[in-house]
Design a protein around this motif. Structure first.
Motif, short mmCIF file in Angstrom:
data_model
loop_
_atom_site.label_atom_id
_atom_site.label_comp_id
_atom_site.label_asym_id
_atom_site.label_seq_id
_atom_site.Cartn_x
_atom_site.Cartn_y
_atom_site.Cartn_z
N LEU A 136 -2.49 14.83 10.68
CA LEU A 136 -3.38 13.68 10.75
C LEU A 136 -2.81 12.63 9.81
N ILE A 137 -2.63 11.42 10.33
CA ILE A 137 -2.17 10.31 9.50
C ILE A 137 -3.20 9.19 9.65
N PHE A 138 -3.73 8.75 8.52
CA PHE A 138 -4.76 7.72 8.51
C PHE A 138 -4.33 6.64 7.53
N LYS A 139 -4.22 5.41 8.03
CA LYS A 139 -3.72 4.31 7.21
C LYS A 139 -4.69 3.13 7.30
N VAL A 140 -5.05 2.59 6.15
CA VAL A 140 -5.94 1.43 6.09
C VAL A 140 -5.25 0.37 5.23
N LYS A 141 -5.11 -0.83 5.79
CA LYS A 141 -4.45 -1.92 5.07
C LYS A 141 -5.34 -3.15 5.11
N ASN A 142 -5.48 -3.80 3.97
CA ASN A 142 -6.26 -5.03 3.90
C ASN A 142 -5.68 -5.99 2.87
N LYS A 143 -6.01 -7.25 3.07
CA LYS A 143 -5.64 -8.26 2.08
C LYS A 143 -6.56 -8.08 0.88
N ILE A 144 -5.99 -8.18 -0.30
CA ILE A 144 -6.78 -8.01 -1.52
C ILE A 144 -7.67 -9.22 -1.71
N GLY A 145 -8.96 -8.96 -1.91
CA GLY A 145 -9.92 -10.03 -2.16
C GLY A 145 -9.61 -10.72 -3.48
N THR A 146 -9.85 -12.02 -3.54
CA THR A 146 -9.49 -12.79 -4.74
C THR A 146 -10.44 -12.56 -5.91
N GLN A 147 -11.68 -12.18 -5.63
CA GLN A 147 -12.64 -12.05 -6.71
C GLN A 147 -13.06 -10.61 -6.97
N LYS A 148 -12.52 -9.68 -6.21
CA LYS A 148 -12.97 -8.29 -6.35
C LYS A 148 -11.79 -7.39 -6.65
N LYS A 149 -12.02 -6.40 -7.46
CA LYS A 149 -11.02 -5.38 -7.71
C LYS A 149 -10.82 -4.60 -6.42
N ASP A 150 -9.57 -4.38 -6.01
CA ASP A 150 -9.31 -3.68 -4.76
C ASP A 150 -8.77 -2.28 -5.02
N ILE A 176 -1.58 5.34 -2.36
CA ILE A 176 -2.23 4.04 -2.47
C ILE A 176 -1.22 3.06 -3.04
N THR A 177 -1.00 1.96 -2.33
CA THR A 177 -0.02 0.98 -2.79
C THR A 177 -0.59 -0.43 -2.76
N LYS A 178 -0.09 -1.24 -3.67
CA LYS A 178 -0.40 -2.67 -3.69
C LYS A 178 0.93 -3.40 -3.60
N GLU A 179 1.08 -4.16 -2.54
CA GLU A 179 2.28 -4.96 -2.35
C GLU A 179 1.87 -6.40 -2.16
N GLU A 180 2.36 -7.25 -3.02
CA GLU A 180 2.00 -8.66 -3.01
C GLU A 180 0.49 -8.79 -2.99
N ASN A 181 -0.07 -9.25 -1.89
CA ASN A 181 -1.53 -9.44 -1.85
C ASN A 181 -2.20 -8.49 -0.87
N HIS A 182 -1.57 -7.31 -0.62
CA HIS A 182 -2.13 -6.33 0.30
C HIS A 182 -2.31 -4.97 -0.38
N PHE A 183 -3.36 -4.31 0.05
CA PHE A 183 -3.70 -2.99 -0.45
C PHE A 183 -3.61 -2.02 0.73
N THR A 184 -2.89 -0.92 0.54
CA THR A 184 -2.74 0.06 1.62
C THR A 184 -3.07 1.45 1.10
N ALA A 185 -3.90 2.14 1.84
CA ALA A 185 -4.21 3.55 1.54
C ALA A 185 -3.75 4.36 2.74
N GLU A 186 -2.94 5.38 2.48
CA GLU A 186 -2.44 6.23 3.56
C GLU A 186 -2.70 7.69 3.22
N LEU A 187 -3.34 8.37 4.14
CA LEU A 187 -3.70 9.76 3.97
C LEU A 187 -2.98 10.58 5.04
N GLU A 188 -2.31 11.64 4.60
CA GLU A 188 -1.69 12.59 5.52
C GLU A 188 -2.27 13.96 5.27
N ILE A 189 -2.66 14.63 6.34
CA ILE A 189 -3.19 15.99 6.23
C ILE A 189 -2.42 16.88 7.19
#
Length: 192
Positions: A136-150, A176-189
């Motif tokens: 199982l591979i589950f990946k979630v990527k989003n732009k980091i919010g400017t006013q909230k801790k991501d 869990i990675t932060k690249e430039e202004n993006h946050f990515t969480a990837e889970l492998e089971i």
């Protein structure tokens, strides 16, 4: 030992989603007050979420498709709450929709992205779920919010990691990675 494991799992499940219901009810109240035509849809989505939380979360394992349905209802409710200003691209590839997983193994990563991410048409939240008979591979990527801790922060990430360790000892990896202004969480089971 088995009793301790069950106690731990119940405790960890109880920590998930504690104030989401209150925020959602306040938003639905506002929709009803302003006679929004989306009020009934929002109530239905909240009902689906509460049904999952009440019944499915009590089980040790559920069908993967049930967790996916829960995530979809959660996303739709968030879109209703924010007047459809939440764009999410959710791609699912399931070889076996009856594969079983513990409840709330995937959803905390989605909840985190919706809570802390900045979303626009050009920067949607990207969610990918690929499940084969072995992995199982589950990946979630989003732009980091400017006013909230991501980050999942505190209870969320610790909770998820503890539950993964209980259910998939030495058979999972979360990155869990932060690249430039993006946050990515990837889970492998490893499902073998």
């Amino acid at each position: 030992m088995e009793e301790n494991k069950n106690t731990e799992i119940k405790f960890l499940k109880a920590q998930i989603n504690p104030h989401f219901v209150f925020n959602t009810l306040n938003n639905i109240y506002s929709m009803v007050y302003f006679q929004s035509d989306k009020s009934l849809i929002a109530i239905d989505k909240l009902s689906q979420i509460m049904r999952f939380t009440t019944y499915e979360s009590q089980k040790e394992k559920i069908k993967l498709s049930d967790e996916v349905d829960y995530i979809k209802a959660y996303i739709e409710l968030e879109q209703l709450r924010h007047q459809d200003n939440v764009r999410v691209d959710f791609n699912v590839e399931l070889k076996n929709e009856f594969e079983e997983i513990p409840p709330y193994i995937l959803s905390p990563l989605v909840e985190n992205a919706l809570k802390h991410g900045e979303v626009s048409d050009s920067e949607p939240i990207e969610i990918q779920l690929k499940v084969s008979s072995e992995k199982l591979i589950f990946k979630v990527k989003n732009k980091i919010g400017t006013q909230k801790k991501d980050s999942l922060g505190g209870i969320g990430l610790d909770n998820l990691q503890k539950r993964l360790q209980i259910h998939y000892p030495e058979k999972h990896q979360i990155k869990i990675t932060k690249e430039e202004n993006h946050f990515t969480a990837e889970l492998e089971i490893d499902l073998k």
